[in-house]
Design an enzyme around this catalytic site. Structure first.
Site, PDB file in Angstrom:
ATOM      1  CE  LYS B  79     106.842 -10.927  51.416  1.00  0.00           C
ATOM      2  NZ  LYS B  79     105.997 -11.677  52.347  1.00  0.00           N
ATOM      3  CB  SER B 154     104.522  -8.767  54.668  1.00  0.00           C
ATOM      4  OG  SER B 154     104.802 -10.118  54.337  1.00  0.00           O
ATOM      5  CB  SER B 178     102.515 -12.230  54.451  1.00  0.00           C
ATOM      6  OG  SER B 178     102.700 -11.477  55.619  1.00  0.00           O
TER       7      SER B 178
END
Lengths: 99, 469
Positions: B79, B154, B178
């Protein structure tokens, strides 16, 4: 309903060091009022005898020895300075604070 | 069968038996990213050259010694809010569009030490603030199962990349759901570990008392392999904790599963409710004991969470000042205040500004007691609710989200309805607990995630229970 005024929005934005345009002030006036209104559900709960939690587990301050750590690459300082948007002679350039 | 169809265990045994090389798998993945990711947009950065070089080196190592760790030669992605030395780390923000990492996050270093191959960096909501990955400066990541729908957020890029077989596994971060939400929406397995079990060193801070790094992969076994690799105390993160190793060996019939009655209320999509109840039924049929439990303060968790996460975010975001790094209006400004005001105005996106505003308000003089302090007290009640529940049951089962993956654009204009997506996930972060998202809908339908919540440091129990499904 929790009502937040334009004046308050501007005050909070100033505290947060955010410049907001007129449209954004208007948008936040509406949105923050709605969000704060939602948050009001917490008023149902009596918390007068409850201790606050700031961290999921009760851990004490942990420290490590204050010793210099050498990295394989010695150019880290240069790389960090290199990320700064405005520099002079390896210093960060900052605009005047006092008039 | 293509090499991208293999899970971590299969890659591991294939490499050992020399059925294929690390270079070949890496090439296969990179080719697939090139052809597929145009429509999905799960990657922000693809580091083709370095990945192929690393894979070549891995093959040289394995030629000398075939005793390799599990992640050896396994293609993965990180990420874009975690540091990978030499790569851009944008956090999905214009603010850090040109920021390069000069060190590795601890979790990244650990998988690199096993010679995992990092293909690139994945898309996310700006600074991990969001539930759909629509808040990324680089545009939304689409759901590989249905391209008109969001990937969740997210860590949308990380979940979509796993689901679309663009990466064997990925690392995500979870502050209020997330990892679990996008894993649920994309049909991947995602683990939010116990707070403190994985070092946060090198993770861009959003809400420091809630943030936690964890794995997303295709199978429960793969998630376990990655978690075992990244967990453990780190001297560079003072909130990281020694991981108490427990081996969990039990049969389904020994399991006591708690189902909170507060979870199935108005607002949950009937299709989600049906899938979750079916999954719970399946455990019951296998012999597990199902018990209705109560988490009386859970209905206040969302309001509590948004005060706390926004307050912490407003403090963490203060570092973006246009002076040390990131987007800057310094040269155009007349004084220091203008540098701050305009760099932040033009470098930060709408949701980030919204959370800074909510947080600053909650912490400001005159409102602190009513908002931030109050939320911290409610947090205590939520922690206690879970403690009490876990006196009676081993694990808690429920949905990850009340909604099916929604359409792109459907909720983005209404912040409050977007926040409601997180109603089942945020309480877990407030209490610091581990939780897994496990795909439980019929194949061919929109994915739905079963959430399995455990006691602190009982990831092993969660994963063992999930392996029975």
């Amino acid at each position: 309903m929790a009502k937040i005024t334009k004046q308050e929005v501007k005050h909070i934005a100033k505290l947060a060091r955010l410049n907001l345009g007129d449209k954004e002030v208007e948008k936040f006036e509406k949105e923050l009022s709605l969000v704060l209104d939602y948050i009001k559900v917490l008023d149902e709960v009596d918390v007068s005898t409850i201790e606050p939690t700031s961290h999921p587990f009760k851990i004490k301050n942990t420290t490590r020895k204050d010793e210099p750590v050498s990295d394989k690459s010695n150019d880290q300082a240069e790389k960090i300075i290199g990320l700064a948007p405005d520099t002079k002679n390896n210093y960060l350039k900052v605009k005047p604070i006092l008039k | 069968m293509s090499l991208v169809d293999l899970n971590i265990k299969q890659i591991h045994s294939g490499l050992k038996k020399k059925d294929f090389s690390a270079f070949e798998i890496c090439q296969e993945y990179l080719g697939r990213i090139k052809s597929k990711d145009k429509e999905i947009s799960s990657f922000i950065t693809v580091d083709e050259e370095a990945a192929l070089n690393k894979a070549k080196q891995a093959d040289e190592l394995i030629a000398k010694n075939s005793d390799i760790p599990f992640l050896f030669g396994v293609p993965c992605a990180i990420k874009d809010n975690m540091m990978v030395e030499g790569l851009k780390c944008s956090a999905g923000s214009k603010m850090l569009e040109n920021y390069y990492s000069f060190y590795d996050a601890t979790a990244v270093k650990k998988i690199k030490n096993e010679n995992a191959i990092i293909l690139g960096k994945t898309n996310l909501d700006e600074f991990a603030m969001g539930s759909s990955t629509e808040n990324s400066f680089f545009g939304p990541t689409k759901n590989p199962v249905d391209l008109d729908r969001v990937s969740g957020g997210s860590s949308g890029g990380s979940a979509a990349a796993v689901s679309a077989k663009l990466s064997a596994f990925t690392l995500g971060s979870d502050t209020g759901g997330s990892i679990r939400l996008p894993a649920s929406f994309c049909g991947a397995v995602g683990l939010k570990p116990t707070y403190g079990s994985v070092s946060r060193y090198g993770l861009i801070a959003f809400a420091s008392s809630l943030d936690q790094i964890g794995p997303i992969a295709r199978t429960v076994d793969d998630v376990k392999i990655v978690f075992d690799s990244i967990k453990g105390k780190d001297s560079l993160d003072s909130t990281s904790l020694d991981y108490k190793e427990d081996s969990f060996d039990f049969s389904v019939s020994e399991l006591k599963i708690g189902v909170p009655k507060e979870y199935f209320v108005k607002g949950i999509d009937p299709e989600v409710e049906k899938a979750i109840k079916n999954a719970i039924k399946k455990y019951e049929n296998m012999g597990a004991k199902i018990e209705e439990i109560s988490l009386p303060h859970i209905k206040h968790s969302l309001a509590c969470y948004y005060i706390i996460c926004c307050s912490e975010a407003s403090a963490n975001m203060a570092r973006y000042d246009g002076i040390r790094y990131g987007y800057s209006e310094n040269q155009k400004s007349k004084n220091l205040l203008e540098t701050y005001l305009y760099s932040r105005e033009n470098g930060l996106g709408e949701e980030v500004k919204r959370r800074i505003m909510i947080g600053t308000y909650s912490l400001s003089s005159g409102y602190y007691d009513d908002y931030y302090l109050k939320a911290q007290k409610i947090r205590t009640l939520i922690v206690n609710d879970f403690k009490k529940a876990f006196e009676k049951v081993d694990l808690i089962f429920g949905p990850v989200s009340p909604f099916l993956p929604f359409r792109i654009g459907e909720k983005i204009e209404d912040p409050l309805s977007m926040y409601l997506v997180d109603m089942y996930t945020v309480s877990v972060n407030l209490a610091g607990l581990p939780a897994l998202s496990l795909p439980c809908n019929d194949p061919g339908k929109l994915p739905i995630g079963l959430q399995i919540i455990g006691k602190p440091f009982e990831e092993g129990k969660i994963l063992k229970a999930a392996s029975f499904y």
